[in-house]
Design an enzyme around this catalytic site. Structure first.
Site, short mmCIF file in Angstrom:
data_model
loop_
_atom_site.label_atom_id
_atom_site.label_comp_id
_atom_site.label_asym_id
_atom_site.label_seq_id
_atom_site.Cartn_x
_atom_site.Cartn_y
_atom_site.Cartn_z
N ALA A 165 34.93 19.80 25.72
CA ALA A 165 35.70 20.55 26.71
C ALA A 165 36.08 21.92 26.15
O ALA A 165 36.02 22.93 26.85
CB ALA A 165 36.95 19.77 27.12
N ASP A 166 36.46 21.96 24.88
CA ASP A 166 36.76 23.23 24.21
C ASP A 166 35.52 24.13 24.19
O ASP A 166 35.60 25.32 24.52
CB ASP A 166 37.19 22.97 22.77
N LEU A 167 34.42 23.57 23.76
CA LEU A 167 33.21 24.38 23.59
C LEU A 167 32.72 24.95 24.91
O LEU A 167 32.36 26.13 25.00
CB LEU A 167 32.11 23.54 22.94
#
Length: 405
Positions: A176-178
């Site tokens: 999700a961060d990436l």
């Protein structure tokens, strides 16, 4: 050759993973990314180990985790204490010479330092200000902290990840961060194009949850069109059969039959051409409707031969197959090695070249360059303040004594 983003300067107020991986992409392409960190400790991720980098004597460098190095190469580190008026003033002077401010502070946190978008937009009308938060700057969850695990859970991806009928499972990396970081870069490039035409900067309000919802793609669309929430399928696919892990006589492998032609080719290679003529399996839609029977029939064939039989014999027929590699096996894979997906960069703290995962961007004219390892805390403070603000060594030393840098 100059990178495609050479001349672009980024004031990088990001920490942890989402923002740093995004600004690392910009740095790889030639942008001057100035990573602003807390004096002394720096980015929290510096302490997220083991593993840590090791010095020339084999001692762990406890402020230089491998995790930090994964997301911060090609940047320059400057320490600024934003809690002090002097630090805030220093930041504004630096922002005046930057094209982009990229931050992932909690919603509203930078306002207390006078560094929120509304505090800067009139003074710097061309500034592109990218905010990356868990839930965005609006909505009932805006005040909440958003970390990758929370977003994977809230955004639905955990409900369709992992084995069937078992507890929810997160993706093994902070995906999700990436993904949000990559969406940020798309938005930044669009904002740069707009500024090129109009001279106007703008604010990007980017949320981990928004991007997580966006990349539910077909599974999200399936719900919108049927009203039924998808479920976890393990290695299988909700809309394609046979498309999952199958047993061989010596282990398992991935068989990904995406077309009817591929199913015919598989059946012939497996010595059972009649399987493709079975009225239950002649089209993908029929195979999905008769999933259990099809998977059972294919499994009965695949388990008769070792993995090598399928991995070597099916690709020339255009049928996708793969081993299920460990991460170690992935980096030793001949295709990965041939694509130069590992680079080594000399590191000032260790005194030797350190391995980094390379950028996947393959540009024929302006490929990514690897000129710097991830910096030590404040490694470039004197250099950057001298270059941008004309401060000499004595002036920076004075700021350091005051706890400003």
């Amino acid at each position: 050759m100059p990178g495609p983003l050479e001349g672009l300067r980024v004031f990088d107020l990001t920490r942890i993973l989402a923002g740093p991986t995004a600004t690392q992409v910009l740095a790889d392409l030639g942008a001057d990314v100035i990573k602003v960190e807390r004096p002394g400790t720096g980015d929290d991720v510096r302490g997220w180990g083991p593993p840590f980098l090791k010095d020339a004597h084999g001692e762990e460098l406890l402020n230089d985790s491998v995790y930090f190095n994964a997301a911060n190469r090609n940047k320059r580190s400057v320490t600024i204490n934003l809690a002090t008026p002097e630090g805030q003033g220093l930041a504004r002077r630096m922002i005046a010479q930057c094209d982009i401010l990229f931050e992932n502070y909690k919603t509203g946190a930078l306002a207390k330092y006078g560094l929120a978008y509304d505090d800067l937009k009139d003074e710097f009308p061309g500034l592109i200000y990218c905010s990356l938060t868990g839930f965005g700057h609006t909505g009932p969850y805006a005040p909440r902290s958003g970390i990758d695990l929370v977003i994977q859970a809230t955004g639905g991806i955990m409900s369709i990840t992992g084995p069937e009928s078992q507890e929810p499972c997160k993706v093994g990396v902070g995906v999700a961060d990436l993904m949000c970081g990559l969406y940020c870069n798309v938005g930044i490039l669009a904002a740069l194009r707009h500024r090129e035409r109009t001279g106007e900067g703008q604010h990007l309000d980017m949320a981990l949850l928004d991007s997580q919802v966006a990349w539910l793609v077909n599974e999200g669309m399936n719900y919108l069109h049927t009203g039924e929430s998808p479920r976890a399928w393990g290695s299988a696919h909700v809309s394609i059969v046979p498309y999952q892990a199958f047993p061989a006589s010596d282990g398992s492998f991935i068989l990904a039959v995406g077309t009817d032609r591929q199913f015919v080719a598989f059946a012939r290679f497996a010595g059972a051409p009649e399987l493709a003529d079975d009225p239950r399996f002649t089209t993908n839609a029929l195979r999905v409707r008769n999933r259990a029977a099809c998977v059972e029939a294919v499994s009965a064939l695949t388990r008769l031969k070792p993995r090598g039989h399928w991995l070597d014999g099916l690709p020339p027929l255009g049928v996708p197959v793969a081993p299920v590699n460990s991460i170690g096996e992935t980096f030793e894979d001949p295709q990965v090695r041939s694509r130069d997906m590992v680079v080594e960069i000399p590191h000032s703290a260790t005194g030797k070249p350190e391995p980094y995962i390379a950028s996947p961007l393959k540009l024929s004219k302006t490929p990514p360059e690897y000129t710097r390892p991830a910096p030590t805390v404040g490694e470039h403070t004197d250099e950057v303040l001298g270059e941008l603000l004309g401060l000499d060594t004595a002036a920076v030393a004075d700021l350091r004594c005051k706890g400003v840098v």
